[in-house]
Design an enzyme around this catalytic site. Structure first.
Site: not given
Ligand code: MV4
Length: 501
Positions: A116, A200, A235, A293
């Site tokens: 990342k 972040e 996730h 991918r």
């Molecule tokens: C985040 C976020 C809020 N702020 N990054 C990244 C990987 C994905 N599996 C979840 N991720 C997130 N990264 C920052 N800086 C919130 C999430 C997140 C999320 C993002 C998209 C769709 C569903 C999610 C569920 C929980 C957290």
């Protein structure tokens, strides 16, 4: 063109690639473990080779064995599908050393996008907005404390090697920071053998929107619009659609241009996906990571662009130019995909292995099932329990939702539990219908469900109410007896229950 391709994968994605090869008159080689002797991908392929016991690290991850099979069978190229070896740079190097073409990007690109932190650096260099935060691993708690204050709470701790939310922690204020950092680092070390964690700024209630990109070996880079993937459970994506319900041509163009910048900057080749977080408040977007991918959810892009991504991957690997330009790419209609899992939605999505005793797939206008199973298939405990991806296409989102609702009523899988009933509820959910999709959708959906569930003491009342409802619907016959199920579906289910098929 290639005469023979080996597919280093199993399940629906192996079937998807074999189907593309068939259309292109390319012979196919499947590989299989003990658990997959009777699997669909083995039956669809022209040849199949045994590669080892059921556990992945003794079969589908054994790249020496897979490369040996490719040589023995005379396959000129390997398609890795997704998961398994698809983003393993060492595998790619060894495939190429054996004189076999890898259908995907060069290993250096995989390495650049693999971490990342390194991906963030590439995006920043390319002039693409990333989520505010650091581009170096945290050195100490002091370092974390200062950095968090600099960007402002709430912050996210993320594992640089991470994926699937592993090592990710939301930190609301300084009191939570110390234990969050320790947990994040130890989880990252345990999962990836690398405890590098960075900070972040947390984006509040973001959407996950990703752009499909495609590049050839002649320096052409294009994007194929977006997929909305905000509906996730632990996730894992659950439902994906294209275009995003935000459906703004301006946003698509801006995000698309950024995705193409990233692809150009790394010298991308083939099909890739650039993920963004999009703030629901002001539609600002930030680069998150790039997946090197073909993704699970690629069919929704195929449905709205009319482009066969697997066919294009194979053409590009052979050295041909992209068969379309950016101007040719036109987003038409709306597609929605549900990932059908052999899991029990009533029992915390516990895997539900077993034999598929009955399978009736939806038919009619606008439906596409990318399956990897048949009636009689055995679902084992060894692999991801996704049994098919079910997608619908309509002229707009409303028509796609209507079709999905109708088709889910037709869809029937017997012998195991599946996530189909869960999708039948989501597709009727008002927030879903209104397109209010952010990362909090599934938690809110579960809350709404809980609100209508009844407590123990109300059970008698429920029985009485159910009896009253039953007699009321009996009286109304021959009207359709259920709001959620067509009569074709219910009679099929009755027949199944009585074993009369
Ligand atoms: C985040 C976020 C809020 N702020 N990054 C990244 C990987 C994905 N599996 C979840 N991720 C997130 N990264 C920052 N800086 C919130 C999430 C997140 C999320 C993002 C998209 C769709 C569903 C999610 C569920 C929980 C957290």
């Amino acid at each position: 063109m290639f005469k023979k391709i080996l597919i280093a994968n199993r399940g629906e994605i192996a079937c998807r690639v074999i189907r593309a090869c068939r259309e292109m008159k390319i012979a196919t080689v499947a590989v299989y473990s003990d658990a997959d002797r009777d699997a669909m991908h083995v039956r669809l392929a022209d040849e199949a080779f045994y590669i080892g016991p059921p556990p992945s690290n003794e079969s589908y991850l054994r790249w020496e064995k897979i490369i040996a099979v490719a040589k023995e069978s005379g396959a000129e190229a390997i398609h890795p599908g997704y998961g398994f070896l698809s983003e393993n740079a060492e595998f790619v190097r060894n495939v190429e050393k054996a004189g076999i073409k890898f259908i995907g990007p060069p290993p250096e690109v995989m390495e650049g996008m693999g971490g990342k932190i390194s991906a963030r650096k590439i995006a920043i260099e390319a002039g693409v907005p990333v989520v505010p935060g650091t581009t170096e691993p945290l050195r100490s708690f002091e370092d974390a404390r200062e950095t968090a204050v600099r960007f402002g709470y709430p912050v996210m701790l993320k594992a640089s090697a991470g994926g699937g939310g592993k090592g990710m922690r939301l930190v609301m204020d300084e009191s939570e920071l110390k234990s969050a950092l320790e947990n994040s680092q130890s989880e990252a070390l345990a999962s990836f053998g690398d405890d590098a964690v960075y900070v972040e700024k947390a984006v509040v209630a973001p959407r996950h929107i990703e752009i499909q990109v495609f590049s050839d070996t002649h320096g052409n880079h294009v994007h194929l619009g977006e997929r909305e993937c905000s509906i996730q459970r632990r996730h894992q994506k659950v439902i994906e659609e294209a275009p995003s319900p935000i459906n703004s041509a301006k946003l698509r163009e801006e995000m698309g241009a950024c995705a193409v910048k990233v692809a150009k900057a790394v010298g991308y080749v083939g099909a890739g996906t650039v993920e963004f977080l999009v703030s629901d408040l002001d539609r600002s977007f930030y680069f998150l990571e790039m997946n090197t991918r073909l993704q699970v959810e690629h069919p929704v892009t195929e449905l709205v662009t009319g482009i066969d991504l697997v066919r294009e991957q194979i053409r590009v690997a052979w050295g041909e130019k992209l068969s379309f330009t950016q101007e040719d790419v036109e987003i038409k209609g709306h597609a929605i995909e549900c990932r059908v899992y052999a899991e029990d939605p009533d029992n915390n999505f516990l895997p539900s292995p077993g034999t598929i005793t009955r399978l009736r797939l939806p038919q009619g206008p606008g439906v596409r099932d990318d399956g990897g199973i048949y009636e009689g298939s055995e679902i084992s405990i060894y692999y991801d329990p996704m049994i098919s991806k079910f997608a619908v296409f309509g002229k707009d989102r409303a028509e796609a939702i209507d079709r999905m609702r109708r088709a889910l009523e037709e869809y029937e899988v017997g012998g195991i539990k599946t996530t189909l009933p869960f999708f039948r509820e989501i597709i009727r959910d008002q927030e879903f219908i209104d397109g209010k999709l952010d990362t909090g959708f599934i938690p809110r959906f579960n809350q709404r469900k809980k609100a209508v569930e009844v407590s123990e003491v109300d059970q008698d009342m429920v029985l009485i109410a159910a009896a009253l409802k039953y007699f009321a619907t009996q009286a109304k016959r021959p009207e359709i007896t259920s709001k959620t199920e067509s009569r074709w579906a219910s009679s099929g289910r009755m027949a199944a229950m009585q074993n009369r098929f």
